[in-house]
Write a protein that holds these residues in place. Structure first.
Motif, short mmCIF file in Angstrom:
data_model
loop_
_atom_site.label_atom_id
_atom_site.label_comp_id
_atom_site.label_asym_id
_atom_site.label_seq_id
_atom_site.Cartn_x
_atom_site.Cartn_y
_atom_site.Cartn_z
N LEU A 1 2.77 -1.86 11.15
CA LEU A 1 2.53 -2.00 8.53
C LEU A 1 1.53 -2.03 9.02
O LEU A 1 1.41 -3.05 7.96
CB LEU A 1 4.10 -2.44 9.38
CG LEU A 1 5.32 -2.63 9.37
CD1 LEU A 1 6.22 -3.93 9.10
CD2 LEU A 1 6.18 -1.95 8.28
N ASN A 2 0.43 -1.96 9.80
CA ASN A 2 -0.41 -2.23 9.70
C ASN A 2 -1.43 -1.74 8.94
O ASN A 2 -1.82 -0.15 10.00
CB ASN A 2 -1.67 -2.86 10.46
CG ASN A 2 -2.99 -3.71 10.94
OD1 ASN A 2 -3.03 -3.74 9.12
ND2 ASN A 2 -3.72 -4.04 11.79
N VAL A 3 -2.49 -1.71 7.93
CA VAL A 3 -2.81 -0.45 7.06
C VAL A 3 -4.16 -0.59 6.97
O VAL A 3 -4.66 0.41 6.79
CB VAL A 3 -2.00 -0.38 5.95
CG1 VAL A 3 -0.58 -0.25 5.58
CG2 VAL A 3 -2.51 -1.31 4.80
N SER A 4 -4.98 -1.50 7.31
CA SER A 4 -6.11 -1.99 7.75
C SER A 4 -6.98 -0.65 8.60
O SER A 4 -7.70 -0.31 7.63
CB SER A 4 -6.28 -3.56 8.46
OG SER A 4 -6.28 -2.94 9.33
N ALA A 5 -6.42 -0.23 9.83
CA ALA A 5 -6.62 0.68 10.15
C ALA A 5 -6.31 2.57 9.74
O ALA A 5 -7.64 4.00 10.34
CB ALA A 5 -6.61 1.05 11.75
N ASP A 6 -5.69 2.66 8.52
CA ASP A 6 -5.59 4.08 8.13
C ASP A 6 -6.45 4.29 7.13
O ASP A 6 -6.78 3.61 5.55
CB ASP A 6 -3.97 3.83 7.37
CG ASP A 6 -3.60 5.47 7.16
OD1 ASP A 6 -4.19 6.24 6.85
OD2 ASP A 6 -2.07 5.55 7.05
N LEU B 1 -4.47 4.86 -3.63
CA LEU B 1 -3.44 4.24 -2.36
C LEU B 1 -4.94 4.57 -1.76
O LEU B 1 -4.56 5.45 -0.93
CB LEU B 1 -2.06 4.70 -2.82
CG LEU B 1 -0.85 4.49 -3.10
CD1 LEU B 1 0.18 4.57 -2.78
CD2 LEU B 1 -1.20 2.69 -3.61
N ARG B 2 -4.82 3.21 -0.91
CA ARG B 2 -5.90 3.18 0.48
C ARG B 2 -4.95 2.34 1.32
O ARG B 2 -5.77 1.13 1.44
CB ARG B 2 -7.08 2.98 0.28
CG ARG B 2 -8.02 4.65 -0.86
CD ARG B 2 -9.63 3.85 -1.02
NE ARG B 2 -9.80 5.25 -2.00
CZ ARG B 2 -11.91 4.53 -1.74
NH1 ARG B 2 -12.61 4.05 -1.61
NH2 ARG B 2 -12.00 5.65 -3.00
N PRO B 3 -4.99 2.86 2.41
CA PRO B 3 -3.55 4.05 2.55
C PRO B 3 -2.71 3.98 1.79
O PRO B 3 -2.35 3.32 1.45
CB PRO B 3 -3.69 3.93 4.00
CG PRO B 3 -2.96 2.64 4.35
CD PRO B 3 -3.96 2.03 3.58
N PRO B 4 -1.57 5.54 1.43
CA PRO B 4 -0.84 5.22 1.40
C PRO B 4 0.43 4.72 2.04
O PRO B 4 0.36 4.15 3.42
CB PRO B 4 -0.13 6.49 1.08
CG PRO B 4 -0.84 7.09 1.77
CD PRO B 4 -2.30 6.59 1.54
N LEU B 5 1.68 3.93 1.18
CA LEU B 5 2.73 3.36 2.51
C LEU B 5 3.69 3.86 3.34
O LEU B 5 2.74 3.90 4.49
CB LEU B 5 3.65 2.80 1.91
CG LEU B 5 4.32 1.65 2.65
CD1 LEU B 5 4.01 0.75 3.17
CD2 LEU B 5 5.89 1.28 1.66
N GLY B 6 3.67 5.56 2.50
CA GLY B 6 4.16 5.87 4.14
C GLY B 6 4.94 6.09 3.71
O GLY B 6 6.61 4.61 3.97
N LYS B 7 6.17 7.17 5.00
CA LYS B 7 7.76 7.22 4.40
C LYS B 7 7.55 6.27 6.14
O LYS B 7 8.74 6.01 6.22
CB LYS B 7 8.04 8.82 4.92
CG LYS B 7 9.88 8.30 4.63
CD LYS B 7 10.24 9.61 4.68
CE LYS B 7 12.16 10.56 4.82
NZ LYS B 7 12.45 11.61 4.32
N HIS B 8 7.45 6.66 6.92
CA HIS B 8 7.17 5.70 8.13
C HIS B 8 7.63 4.07 7.74
O HIS B 8 7.88 3.22 8.58
CB HIS B 8 7.08 6.51 9.17
CG HIS B 8 4.94 6.53 8.74
ND1 HIS B 8 3.64 6.61 8.04
CD2 HIS B 8 4.89 4.82 9.88
CE1 HIS B 8 3.14 6.31 8.25
NE2 HIS B 8 3.23 5.63 9.52
N ARG B 9 7.05 3.86 7.17
CA ARG B 9 6.42 2.39 7.13
C ARG B 9 7.42 1.78 6.13
O ARG B 9 8.22 0.52 6.73
CB ARG B 9 5.02 2.17 6.35
CG ARG B 9 4.02 1.85 7.19
CD ARG B 9 2.93 1.77 6.89
NE ARG B 9 1.74 1.77 7.57
CZ ARG B 9 0.49 2.83 7.94
NH1 ARG B 9 0.94 3.84 6.17
NH2 ARG B 9 -0.89 3.15 7.91
N LEU B 10 7.75 2.46 4.90
CA LEU B 10 9.17 2.22 4.48
C LEU B 10 10.68 1.88 5.20
O LEU B 10 11.22 1.41 5.43
CB LEU B 10 9.54 3.70 2.92
CG LEU B 10 10.31 3.07 2.02
CD1 LEU B 10 10.06 1.58 1.15
CD2 LEU B 10 10.81 4.06 1.17
#
Length: 708
Positions: A311-316, A327-336
C-alpha cells in the motif's frame, strides 16, 4: 377457447432423405429441419442417429478440428449441428455414447495436449459434457473415476472459459445433478483436484488462467458447508493461496485473484456478481457481520504486513494522466483489492485480526489512502465500510484507535474546510496546471460517516466523548452537516414526478399516506386538470373553457382517491410504460366528443389482429397457422362504456380508441395511436360527500398491452 389446428405436411425434407436407399449423415446434417425433427422425436431419424457409427461421426465433428482446406460446412455448420443433436437430450443417443468406452475415449480425446483447442470446439465439447452431467451423471462419473488423468487435462486447459465451465459444474454439484452427490463430493475431496486448481494461481500462469482458477475456487466457497469448501478453507490451503499471491511482487494478476479467493472464503456472498453489484449500489445494506472459522482467519494474518507494504505508493514511479490532472502513481487494481480484503477481514469481527491491524497501522494507512486518492469512488466505498466496522466494534481498543490514532473527526472537519484538490507535491493526486482546481470526490462518503457518528453518539458514551473532545464539532454539525444533509437528501428533490414508494428510505416502515415526500392531493389535482382540459384540439376549446370555470369541488381529490391515481401511474411505470408518452397503453380519440365512442371489447379487437402481425380477416393459407377463436370469458367481460357514463357517483374511466380519418376502418386500434394524437379523458365524478369511492366498486384499468 376454440383452437383450429392445421395438420403439418405428411412428409418432411428429413423424411425424404431417409426414404432414399443410399444417403449419408452429411446430407442429414445439411438439412435445415434436422434439429426440429430431433426435438419432435422423429422415430426414423432417431433410430438412424443412435447407431454407433453415426455417434462416432458426430463426435468427430465435435472434437476434431477441420482441415485447413475444408469448406465452411465442415468447419462451422456440421460441428454446430452435431453438438445440437447431443444437447437435444435424446436418451437413446446419449445412452449409446456413455455405454461405449471407445466413444467416451473419443469424446475426451479433445483434452489431449497435442490437439488443437479452438474456442469454437471447446464450446461444443463443454456443452456435450455438461449435457451428460445433467442426464447421464452416474455413467459419466464412473468413466472419470476410471480415468483419473481427466482432471489433470481439464485443469491444464483451465484458461479456456468453456473448460472452466465444465469444472464449475463439477465442483458445484448438488442433488439436482448427482443422485449421490455427497459421495461424489467426497470423492472429489479425496482427489487432488483442488490442489491442481490452486497451483494455477502461481505467478507463471497467464492472467486468464488466474481469473478462471479463482472463479472455480470462489464457486467452491459458495458450496459451504460442503466437504470441498471445508478442505479449501483449511489453514494449509489458505497459506498456499497467500503464497502464490505474494511470491512475485510484479505479478499483480496473481495477487488480485488470490485475494479474491481469500475474500470469498471470508464472505462467500461477495463472490456472487449479482450481490456484489447490489452491495455497491446500496452501499452497506447487506454487509452484516460474517462468521468465519478462526483458523481460516489466523492463517491469513502472518501475510498482513506484506500486504501493508504494497500500500506504500512512494516508490512507485508510474504516471497516469487524468481529466483533472495526474496520478503519480495510480492506485491500481491490486491495491484496491488489498483494501477490499482488509474491509472484509475486519468485518469478520475476529479479535486477533483487529489487534493485528491496529498494531501494524493498517487501518490508519487505509484511511489516509482515501484522502490521497480523492476521486477513487471504489476505494472510498471500502474505506467507509472499514470505518463502520471500527465504529460498530465491541472492543474499546478499536474505537479508540479510529478516533485517537487515525484522528477521524479532525480529518472530516479539515476536508470540509478545504474541499478542493490540494496541490501538495507529496500527494499522488496532482491537479492540472492552468485549470480550475476541482472539488474532492469523497465528501458524500464523509457525510454518511458523520451521520453515523451522530447516530452512535446518541447511544454510545464512548463515541460521544470522542467527538466532543473537538470543540468545533458541535458548530460544524449544526451548520455544515445539516446543510449537506438537506442538499443530499434526494427525496426532497422536486424532479417533476413523485418518488416511488419502493425508492424511499429502506429502513422506514411508515405507511401513513400523509407522511410522504410529495403532496398526493396537490399532485392529483394537477393530474385532474391535465385530464379534463383539452389542449390539443381547437374543437374542444369550449369544453376546455368550461372545465376551467368549474368549482374547486369538481376537481378536488381527497387523499384516498388521490392515492388510487398515484398507484395506477406507478403500476404503469413498473410495467415499463408511461401514461403520457406511450401510445401502447391507451388508444386516443381525435373527436373531442365521447358520443360516438367505439366500445369494441378487447376480444372483438383480437378478431381483427393476425397473430403473425398482418391483418387478413382471420383467413390464412399457412399450413402451420393456429387460429384462435373468441374467448368466452373475454366475451362475457365486455365493457359497456355508455352505461358507465350514465352512472352517477361512479368513478368513470373512458378509454377512447383512435378513429381513422375519412371513415376508414383499421384492423388494430393501435394503428393510428401516437404521441401526436389527442388525449382522451379520465373523468372523475365525486359523490355528494366528496368521496368517489364510498359504496362503489373500483373500476378496472384497461390496457391494450394485454391483447397485443
Amino acid at each position: 377457447m376454440f383452437w383450429k389446428l392445421t395438420a403439418l405436411s405428411a412428409s418432411s425434407p428429413v423424411d425424404s432423405i431417409l426414404d432414399k436407399e443410399n444417403f449419408t449423415l452429411d446430407e442429414l446434417l445439411d438439412e435445415e429441419e434436422i434439429i426440429q425433427e430431433c426435438k419432435a422425436l422423429n422415430g426414423r431419424l432417431i433410430n438412424f442417429l443412435r447407431e454407433r457409427a453415426q455417434i462416432e461421426l458426430l463426435l468427430q465433428y465435435v472434437v476434431v478440428e477441420a482441415p485447413e482446406d475444408a469448406d465452411s460446412k465442415r468447419t462451422f455448420k456440421f460441428p454446430f449441428i452435431a453438438c445440437e443433436i447431443f444437447t437435444c437430450e435424446i436418451d437413446v443417443i446419449l445412452k449409446t455414447l456413455v455405454e461405449e468406452e471407445e466413444l467416451m475415449n473419443l469424446l475426451f480425446s479433445f483434452l489431449e495436449p497435442n490437439r488443437s483447442h479452438s474456442a469454437l470446439l471447446a464450446g461444443y465439447f463443454s456443452k456435450v459434457i455438461i449435457c451428460l452431467m445433467m442426464r447421464k451423471a452416474v455413467p459419466l462419473m464412473t468413466y472419470v473415476q476410471a480415468h483419473q488423468d481427466v482432471f489433470g487435462k481439464l485443469v491444464d486447459l483451465i484458461g479456456i472459459t468453456s473448460i472452466m465451465e465444465v469444472l464449475v459444474r463439477l465442483v458445484d454439484s448438488d442433488d439436482h445433478i448427482y443422485p449421490n452427490s455427497m459421495e461424489m463430493m467426497q470423492w472429489l475431496v479425496d482427489s487432488n483436484l483442488l490442489e491442481m486448481i490452486v497451483d494455477k494461481l502461481n505467478h507463471s500462469s497467464p492472467p486468464e488462467v488466474h481469473a478462471n482458477a479463482a472463479e472455480i475456487l470462489c464457486v467452491v466457497t459458495r458450496t459451504a458447508p460442503s466437504p470441498l469448501a471445508t478442505k479449501l478453507s483449511s489453514p494449509s490451503f489458505v497459506s498456499r493461496i497467500f503464497g502464490h499471491a505474494l511470491e512475485d511482487a510484479d505479478s499483480k494478476s496473481a495477487l488480485v485473484h488470490s485475494l479474491s479467493v481469500c475474500i470469498s472464503l471470508l464472505d462467500p456472498r461477495r463472490s456472487n456478481p449479482a450481490i456484489q453489484l447490489y452491495s455497491f449500489r446500496s452501499q452497506h445494506s447487506y454487509e452484516s457481520s460474517v462468521q468465519v472459522d478462526p483458523d481460516t482467519v489466523g492463517s491469513m494474518l502472518p501475510k498482513l504486513g506484506d500486504l501493508l507494504m504494497l500500500l506504500n505508493v512512494s516508490a512507485d514511479e508510474k504516471i497516469l494522466p487524468t481529466t483533472y490532472g495526474e496520478l503519480r502513481p495510480p492506485l491500481g487494481k491490486h491495491r484496491l483489492k488489498i483494501v477490499e480484503f482488509i474491509a472484509v477481514l475486519l468485518k469478520s469481527g475476529n479479535d486477533i485480526a483487529e489487534k493485528e491491524m491496529i498494531s501494524s497501522g493498517t487501518i490508519r494507512r487505509v484511511i489516509d489512502l482515501m484522502f490521497e486518492y480523492p476521486y477513487n469512488n471504489a476505494l472510498h466505498h471500502h474505506v467507509e465500510s472499514i470505518v463502520y466496522s471500527c465504529l460498530e466494534s465491541k472492543t474499546d481498543t478499536l474505537i479508540d484507535h479510529i478516533f485517537v490514532d487515525c484522528d477521524l473527526v479532525e480529518k472530516i472537519l479539515q476536508a470540509h474546510k478545504h474541499p478542493t484538490l490540494s496541490g501538495n507535491s507529496n500527494q499522488p493526486t496532482k491537479p492540472a496546471s492552468g485549470t480550475k482546481i476541482p472539488k474532492v470526490g469523497y465528501l458524500g462518503h464523509l457525510t454518511r460517516i458523520s451521520n453515523k457518528l451522530v447516530q452512535l453518539a446518541n447511544n454510545d458514551k464512548r463515541v460521544q466523548e470522542h467527538i466532543q473532545e473537538n470543540g468545533e464539532w458541535n458548530d460544524w454539525q449544526s451548520t455544515v452537516l445539516q446543510e449537506h444533509n438537506l442538499v443530499e437528501n434526494v427525496y426532497r428533490w422536486a424532479c417533476g414526478r413523485p418518488t416511488a414508494l419502493q425508492d424511499r428510505t429502506r429502513d422506514s416502515d411508515e405507511e401513513d399516506v400523509h407522511d410522504r415526500d410529495y403532496d398526493v392531493t396537490a399532485l392529483a389535482n394537477n393530474l385532474s386538470q391535465v385530464f379534463t382540459y383539452s389542449i390539443y384540439d381547437n374543437d374542444g376549446a369550449e369544453e376546455g373553457q368550461g372545465a376551467m370555470d368549474r368549482d374547486d369541488e369538481d376537481v378536488y381529490f381527497n387523499d384516498e382517491s388521490a392515492e388510487v391515481v398515484i398507484s395506477s401511474l406507478r403500476l404503469g411505470d413498473e410495467q415499463g410504460s408511461s401514461l403520457f408518452t406511450n401510445s401502447d397503453w391507451f388508444a386516443f380519440q381525435d373527436n373531442a366528443s365521447g358520443d360516438n365512442m367505439d366500445t369494441s371489447s378487447p376480444s372483438d379487437v383480437m378478431d381483427e389482429i393476425n397473430l403473425n402481425g398482418t391483418s387478413n380477416g382471420g383467413n390464412s393459407s399457412s399450413d402451420d397457422e393456429v387460429v384462435v377463436g373468441e374467448d368466452e370469458e373475454l366475451a362475457e367481460s365486455k365493457i359497456d362504456f355508455d352505461s358507465l357514463s350514465s352512472t352517477n357517483g361512479d368513478l368513470i374511466v373512458q378509454v377512447a380508441e383512435a378513429n381513422p380519418k375519412n371513415g376508414e376502418e383499421l384492423s388494430s386500434p393501435m394503428e393510428s395511436a401516437g404521441p401526436s394524437d389527442d388525449i382522451g379523458l379520465f373523468q372523475f365524478e365525486a359523490s355528494d360527500d366528496g368521496n368517489p369511492f364510498i359504496g362503489k366498486p373500483t373500476p378496472e384499468w384497461v390496457s391494450w398491452r394485454e391483447f397485443r
